[in-house]
Scaffold this motif. Structure first.
Motif, PDB file in Angstrom:
ATOM      1  N   ALA A 146     -51.071 -16.869 -78.047  1.00  0.00           N
ATOM      2  CA  ALA A 146     -51.482 -16.432 -76.710  1.00  0.00           C
ATOM      3  C   ALA A 146     -51.197 -14.945 -76.520  1.00  0.00           C
ATOM      4  CB  ALA A 146     -50.743 -17.250 -75.647  1.00  0.00           C
ATOM      5  N   GLU A 147     -50.221 -14.424 -77.267  1.00  0.00           N
ATOM      6  CA  GLU A 147     -49.907 -12.998 -77.161  1.00  0.00           C
ATOM      7  C   GLU A 147     -50.772 -12.146 -78.073  1.00  0.00           C
ATOM      8  OE1 GLU A 147     -45.772 -12.492 -77.915  1.00  0.00           O
ATOM      9  OE2 GLU A 147     -45.186 -13.652 -76.153  1.00  0.00           O
ATOM     10  N   GLY A 148     -51.690 -12.796 -78.779  1.00  0.00           N
ATOM     11  CA  GLY A 148     -52.623 -12.032 -79.592  1.00  0.00           C
ATOM     12  C   GLY A 148     -52.276 -11.962 -81.063  1.00  0.00           C
ATOM     13  N   VAL A 149     -51.193 -12.626 -81.485  1.00  0.00           N
ATOM     14  CA  VAL A 149     -50.860 -12.648 -82.904  1.00  0.00           C
ATOM     15  C   VAL A 149     -51.730 -13.707 -83.586  1.00  0.00           C
ATOM     16  CG1 VAL A 149     -49.023 -13.090 -84.585  1.00  0.00           C
ATOM     17  CG2 VAL A 149     -48.485 -11.985 -82.395  1.00  0.00           C
ATOM     18  N   SER A 150     -52.262 -13.370 -84.749  1.00  0.00           N
ATOM     19  CA  SER A 150     -53.038 -14.356 -85.494  1.00  0.00           C
ATOM     20  C   SER A 150     -52.111 -15.107 -86.441  1.00  0.00           C
ATOM     21  CB  SER A 150     -54.126 -13.672 -86.325  1.00  0.00           C
ATOM     22  OG  SER A 150     -54.945 -12.922 -85.477  1.00  0.00           O
ATOM     23  N   ILE A 151     -52.402 -16.375 -86.627  1.00  0.00           N
ATOM     24  CA  ILE A 151     -51.590 -17.168 -87.536  1.00  0.00           C
ATOM     25  C   ILE A 151     -52.494 -17.795 -88.594  1.00  0.00           C
ATOM     26  CG2 ILE A 151     -50.133 -19.216 -87.712  1.00  0.00           C
ATOM     27  CD1 ILE A 151     -49.272 -18.266 -84.729  1.00  0.00           C
ATOM     28  N   PHE A 152     -52.105 -17.570 -89.843  1.00  0.00           N
ATOM     29  CA  PHE A 152     -52.866 -18.123 -90.958  1.00  0.00           C
ATOM     30  C   PHE A 152     -52.031 -19.289 -91.478  1.00  0.00           C
ATOM     31  CE2 PHE A 152     -54.790 -17.323 -95.369  1.00  0.00           C
ATOM     32  CZ  PHE A 152     -55.949 -17.991 -95.023  1.00  0.00           C
ATOM     33  N   TYR A 153     -52.545 -20.501 -91.320  1.00  0.00           N
ATOM     34  CA  TYR A 153     -51.714 -21.698 -91.424  1.00  0.00           C
ATOM     35  C   TYR A 153     -52.183 -22.554 -92.591  1.00  0.00           C
ATOM     36  CZ  TYR A 153     -49.161 -25.761 -89.623  1.00  0.00           C
ATOM     37  OH  TYR A 153     -48.316 -26.813 -89.464  1.00  0.00           O
ATOM     38  N   ILE A 154     -51.302 -22.718 -93.578  1.00  0.00           N
ATOM     39  CA  ILE A 154     -51.675 -23.489 -94.768  1.00  0.00           C
ATOM     40  C   ILE A 154     -51.001 -24.843 -94.719  1.00  0.00           C
ATOM     41  CG2 ILE A 154     -51.532 -23.572 -97.288  1.00  0.00           C
ATOM     42  CD1 ILE A 154     -51.126 -20.300 -96.429  1.00  0.00           C
ATOM     43  N   SER A 155     -51.776 -25.897 -94.840  1.00  0.00           N
ATOM     44  CA  SER A 155     -51.180 -27.227 -94.783  1.00  0.00           C
ATOM     45  C   SER A 155     -52.120 -28.243 -95.398  1.00  0.00           C
ATOM     46  CB  SER A 155     -50.883 -27.605 -93.336  1.00  0.00           C
ATOM     47  OG  SER A 155     -50.359 -28.908 -93.283  1.00  0.00           O
ATOM     48  N   HIS A 156     -51.525 -29.349 -95.824  1.00  0.00           N
ATOM     49  CA  HIS A 156     -52.327 -30.481 -96.281  1.00  0.00           C
ATOM     50  C   HIS A 156     -52.482 -31.513 -95.173  1.00  0.00           C
ATOM     51  CE1 HIS A 156     -52.216 -29.216-100.407  1.00  0.00           C
ATOM     52  NE2 HIS A 156     -50.908 -29.096-100.345  1.00  0.00           N
ATOM     53  N   LYS A 157     -51.746 -31.318 -94.088  1.00  0.00           N
ATOM     54  CA  LYS A 157     -51.664 -32.380 -93.088  1.00  0.00           C
ATOM     55  C   LYS A 157     -52.779 -32.216 -92.070  1.00  0.00           C
ATOM     56  CE  LYS A 157     -46.842 -32.906 -94.057  1.00  0.00           C
ATOM     57  NZ  LYS A 157     -45.468 -32.705 -93.636  1.00  0.00           N
ATOM     58  N   LEU A 158     -53.793 -33.027 -92.229  1.00  0.00           N
ATOM     59  CA  LEU A 158     -55.026 -32.838 -91.480  1.00  0.00           C
ATOM     60  C   LEU A 158     -54.826 -33.043 -89.987  1.00  0.00           C
ATOM     61  CD1 LEU A 158     -57.374 -34.654 -93.990  1.00  0.00           C
ATOM     62  CD2 LEU A 158     -56.891 -32.235 -93.774  1.00  0.00           C
ATOM     63  N   GLU A 159     -54.027 -34.024 -89.622  1.00  0.00           N
ATOM     64  CA  GLU A 159     -53.854 -34.292 -88.188  1.00  0.00           C
ATOM     65  C   GLU A 159     -53.149 -33.128 -87.503  1.00  0.00           C
ATOM     66  OE1 GLU A 159     -55.331 -36.454 -86.530  1.00  0.00           O
ATOM     67  OE2 GLU A 159     -56.090 -37.678 -88.187  1.00  0.00           O
ATOM     68  N   GLU A 160     -52.193 -32.520 -88.204  1.00  0.00           N
ATOM     69  CA  GLU A 160     -51.525 -31.340 -87.660  1.00  0.00           C
ATOM     70  C   GLU A 160     -52.510 -30.224 -87.417  1.00  0.00           C
ATOM     71  OE1 GLU A 160     -48.646 -29.761 -90.277  1.00  0.00           O
ATOM     72  OE2 GLU A 160     -47.224 -31.361 -89.851  1.00  0.00           O
ATOM     73  N   ILE A 161     -53.381 -30.035 -88.386  1.00  0.00           N
ATOM     74  CA  ILE A 161     -54.345 -28.951 -88.274  1.00  0.00           C
ATOM     75  C   ILE A 161     -55.287 -29.209 -87.114  1.00  0.00           C
ATOM     76  CG2 ILE A 161     -56.358 -27.982 -89.447  1.00  0.00           C
ATOM     77  CD1 ILE A 161     -54.636 -28.094 -91.999  1.00  0.00           C
ATOM     78  N   ARG A 162     -55.655 -30.467 -86.941  1.00  0.00           N
ATOM     79  CA  ARG A 162     -56.543 -30.802 -85.817  1.00  0.00           C
ATOM     80  C   ARG A 162     -55.841 -30.512 -84.494  1.00  0.00           C
ATOM     81  NH1 ARG A 162     -58.995 -35.985 -85.130  1.00  0.00           N
ATOM     82  NH2 ARG A 162     -60.540 -34.730 -84.067  1.00  0.00           N
ATOM     83  N   ALA A 163     -54.532 -30.722 -84.459  1.00  0.00           N
ATOM     84  CA  ALA A 163     -53.800 -30.525 -83.207  1.00  0.00           C
ATOM     85  C   ALA A 163     -53.553 -29.051 -82.921  1.00  0.00           C
ATOM     86  CB  ALA A 163     -52.468 -31.268 -83.271  1.00  0.00           C
TER      87      ALA A 163
END
Lengths: 360, 507
Positions: free
Chosen positions: B185-202
């Motif tokens: 929300a403060e404008g920082v971008s986050i590049f998020y690596i994961s195998h957990k699909l439900e987490e990514i959907r959330a």
């Protein structure tokens, strides 16, 4: 610029040449040291390394080689088993003292009884004394995960104070006119560790050392225990996969090295030293560490290295007497040997490359 | 256009024998949480390392906030506002939080000032953390907060997070997600690596899917099902050969509620695994690395002991037995790591043959080694499995990976196991050798042995396994016949959604 480059596999030639080169380097460094002390370096080195073997009084010094070499080899053989498995018993000096105390205790308790059983009983007591003392760091390591290097080393000091206490108290010779030290066991026929052939220096400790060398060789090259030891030292995880019980191996290796150090103490206290005294221990337990590494942790190598170290003890004594060389310079020399060996050992796994100087 | 923070344009990076990244191009927008998805070996970590300056691309460019961006080292990346939280932490246990953070800074302020700033950041972002606590006493989640705060103190524009939730409890995951949303929300971008699909959907607004080093799709995870993402990850082109249905024999090895605590920090606990392994079948166990594969192998080999009744070999409880007792009973294993685990690198092949074969092959007598028999056994392995080496006296280290793997697998197969468990049997092995190993495993099963193959290579499992189960966070899904198993179903089993959908379908 010299660069080190890791070899594909350890160099066979270097693993044999490294100890020889280390000895040569130490002699050069020792020569410089002796020169700085104002002695003729060549004469000093000849006094230390040549005279005991081939000098005018060699007939007297050669037996000494067995007397000094036997405890070194006996202890170093035990240590080498643990070192190969990555189990670092640094406290052989303490186990040596406790073995001597246990054996002397048995002998002194039975004095003046004469029986053929007393000497074997003392041998047993010596081995058990060293073994139990080594069990302290071993069991602490297995049960609580303590570091055996520190615990075994600290127990040396405990053993030294126990020795002093015994020499001044419990084991003090009641007929010694108040002087510290026990009765002389070498003058107590049932307990004495006498020369098997008079004048040869061959006492029972030499026999024990030779037996240990042969047994260690057979165990390392032909027995599952030796295989487990080598495997654990090289690849602990592969050893676990092979079903080696790491805790049991710690107990076995520490126990064996402790028992052998205790035996060395027993043969010393009943023979060459003769009695329990404050200055009974002369550092065999520590010097044996150098012997083990200088001998490449190999039983036959240890015999050669033990002989060489015994020579420095004897030659050092001569040089001290005839040339006035301080005893510390001999200890410096012995330490320098291990130091050079570790330095030269780099060549076993690495090769030198002359690289072009890079501008950074 | 203006809201693009980082643009990747045609990034390519090849290593000997494998192209890790091939013409990867996509944008990360300012203030978004962008997910990177892909199987193991898809090229995710190479890509992330490129962005963080640990790897230099062979070709392609990056543009950060309109400026060309080519970091030569992580320091340059940090200076440009790119920070990264690694999967494995690099902290000193004996130091406190503030000292650890100071060590990672270019010009650390005095410790007291730093401690104040740590407290301020930890409050602002809802990451409870006391600067004076000793790191050794912290939980995995708290350690991760140290790493995150270390990054946040640099005021990053882009925060890369590699598998951040793999070591966290569900509650810690919630805290982390709140922090990440706040940052975003403060404008920082986050590049998020994961195998957990439900987490990514959330969590994520955008996702890029990599397969074999290429971008194979992008999606909005909030509007895409886990099933569809799994399909993109795995690829619809799984090679599924038809295999004759084998008449399964009786259960030989039974896992009954097998549970074990993690054997080391950041290991995976095994949770209540129940499974029957039948004579004559090949059971494939898939899963993303680090979900309990190594731990399962250790528990089966006997290197880690469990409760006696958790493992039964032909009705005999063996949970407390050691490796050699299990070997004697017919349960053999081959761990994933060849050098230093399955084989001792500095020892000869003869000695390595002895390593697991001493008992079953009668290579000892009264504890004494029978070197000639050991050498014969090693020679048999070399001949039968076509191990390329001058002879059994050569060290294991002198063999190539594939050859050593053939030796290690061959060593177990030639001992005629009743049950053989192998982990990653063809990892890093060339195609011909891999085919030979798979064939040998199939032959072993055809001869009546039960074979368990743990692998991350789904193609391999589809090719040789009769039944398939997936490990996820130390839990094993219900095994299902490989025949007729669809790509979507596999993806869901791997992703951990099997609790709901897959189990539902099986019922």
């Amino acid at each position: 610029m010299i660069r080190l480059e890791k070899r594909q596999s350890p160099a066979r030639l270097w693993s044999v040449a490294a100890p020889l080169l280390a000895v040569a380097l130490t002699m050069v460094a020792g020569g410089v040291l002796f020169a700085l002390l104002g002695k003729d370096p060549l004469a000093t080195i000849r006094t230390i390394f040549w005279d005991p073997l081939f000098g005018d009084f060699a007939f007297y010094y050669r037996p000494q080689l067995f007397i000094k070499g036997a405890p070194l080899v006996l202890i170093a053989i035990g240590l080498s088993l643990g070192f190969r498995a990555g189990i670092w018993n640094i406290g052989a000096e303490g186990q040596y003292i406790m073995g001597a105390l246990a054996a002397a205790g048995v002998g002194l308790a039975l004095y003046p009884l004469e029986s053929a059983w007393i000497f074997p009983l003392m041998v047993l007591a010596g081995a058990i004394g060293g073994l139990l003392w080594a069990m302290i760091p071993a069991l602490l390591k297995v049960r609580l995960g303590t570091n055996e290097i520190l615990v075994s080393l600290m127990l040396v000091y405990v053993a030294e104070f126990t020795l002093a206490s015994m020499a001044l108290g419990l084991m003090k010779n009641p007929e010694g006119m108040g002087f510290p030290g026990s009765r002389n066991l070498s003058q107590y026929p049932s307990a004495a560790n006498l020369e098997i052939i008079a004048g040869s220096g061959m006492h029972w400790g030499v026999v024990a050392a030779l037996l240990a060398v042969v047994s260690a060789y057979v165990v390392l090259s032909r027995h599952m225990l030796g295989f487990s030891i080598r495997l654990s030292g090289q690849s602990p995880r592969a050893a676990a996969f092979a079903g080696v019980n790491a805790g049991a191996l710690v107990v076995i290796c520490m126990g064996l090295s402790g028992a052998l150090a205790g035996l060395a103490g027993m043969f010393e206290v009943a023979g060459p030293a003769g009695r329990v005294s404050i200055d009974f221990n002369v550092g065999y337990g520590f010097t044996a560490i150098i012997v083990a590494f200088l001998g490449r942790l190999h039983p036959l190598g240890i015999v050669l290295a033990g002989g060489l170290m015994a020579l420095t003890y004897i030659g050092g004594d001569i040089a001290q007497g005839s040339l006035g060389l301080p005893i510390a310079s001999i200890q410096l020399f012995q330490g320098g040997l291990l130091f050079s060996l570790l330095a030269v050992d780099v060549m076993v796994n690495y090769r030198l490359r002359w690289a072009k100087r890079r501008i950074i | 256009m203006s809201d693009v923070l980082l643009r990747l344009a045609g990034l390519t990076k090849a290593y000997p024998g494998v192209v890790a990244n091939s013409a990867v191009r996509f944008d990360i927008r300012a203030g978004e949480i962008h997910a990177l998805l892909g199987e193991n070996g898809a090229g995710k970590s190479t890509l992330v390392k490129t962005i963080y300056g640990l790897v230099q691309p062979d070709s392609g460019t990056m543009i950060l906030r309109g400026q060309p961006y080519a970091p030569g080292e992580p320091r340059a990346a940090r200076a440009a506002g790119v920070a990264m939280v690694f999967q494995h932490f690099s902290l000193f246990d004996a130091l406190d939080v503030a000292e650890n953070i100071a060590l990672g800074m270019e010009n650390p302020p005095p410790l007291r000032e730093l401690a104040a700033r740590i407290s301020a950041v930890s409050e602002a972002y809802g990451l409870p953390l006391a600067p004076r606590r000793i790191v050794g006493d912290l939980s995995a989640g708290e350690r991760q907060r140290v790493e995150i705060i270390r990054c946040l103190l640099q005021d990053p524009r882009l925060l890369i997070m590699d598998e951040p939730t793999s070591v966290l409890t569900p509650q810690e995951v919630d805290i982390l997600f709140q922090t990440l949303r706040k940052l975003c929300a403060e404008g920082v971008s986050i590049f998020y690596i994961s195998h957990k699909l439900e987490e990514i959907r959330a969590l994520c607004q955008h996702a890029t899917i990599l397969r074999l080093g290429r971008v194979v799709g992008t999606c909005d995870p909030r509007e895409t099902s886990a099933r569809a993402m799994a399909e993109m990850m795995v690829g619809a082109s799984l090679h599924v050969p038809s295999r004759p249905a084998v008449e399964a024999g009786a259960a030989v090895l039974r896992l009954n509620g097998l549970s074990a605590p993690p054997p080391r920090a950041f290991g995976t606990a095994l949770r209540d695994i129940t499974l029957d392994i039948r004579a004559g079948e090949v059971l494939g166990i898939g899963g993303v690395a680090g979900n309990g594969q190594d731990e399962l192998l250790l528990a089966l080999s006997g290197e880690v002991r469990v409760e006696d009744a958790m493992l039964r070999l032909r009705d005999l409880p063996i949970g407390r037995k050691g490796p050699n007792a299990r070997r004697k009973l017919g349960l053999l294993t081959a761990p994933e790591e060849r050098m230093g685990h399955a084989a001792a690198p500095e020892m000869s092949l003869t000695e390595n043959a002895l390593l697991s074969g001493a008992g079953r092959e009668g290579l000892t007598r009264h504890g004494f080694l029978r070197w000639r028999r050991a050498r014969d056994f090693a020679t048999r392995i070399i001949t039968r499995f076509d191990v390329r080496t001058p002879g059994p006296d050569n060290t294991a280290r002198s063999l190539s990976g594939g050859n050593l793997q053939k030796f290690v697998i061959g060593r177990e197969i030639l001992q005629h196991p009743d049950v053989l468990v192998v982990n990653q049997p063809t990892w890093g092995v060339d195609a011909a050798a891999a085919a030979a190993i798979r064939q040998a495993l199939l032959d072993l099963a055809a001869g009546g042995a039960a074979v368990v193959v743990v692998s991350q290579d789904l193609d391999e499992l589809m090719e040789i396994a009769d039944r398939f189960a997936a490990l996820n966070d130390g839990r094993l899904s219900e095994p299902r016949p490989t025949r007729g198993l669809t790509v979507e179903e596999i993806g869901l089993m791997l992703g951990g959604s099997h609790d709901m959908e897959a189990a539902h379908e099986a019922a």
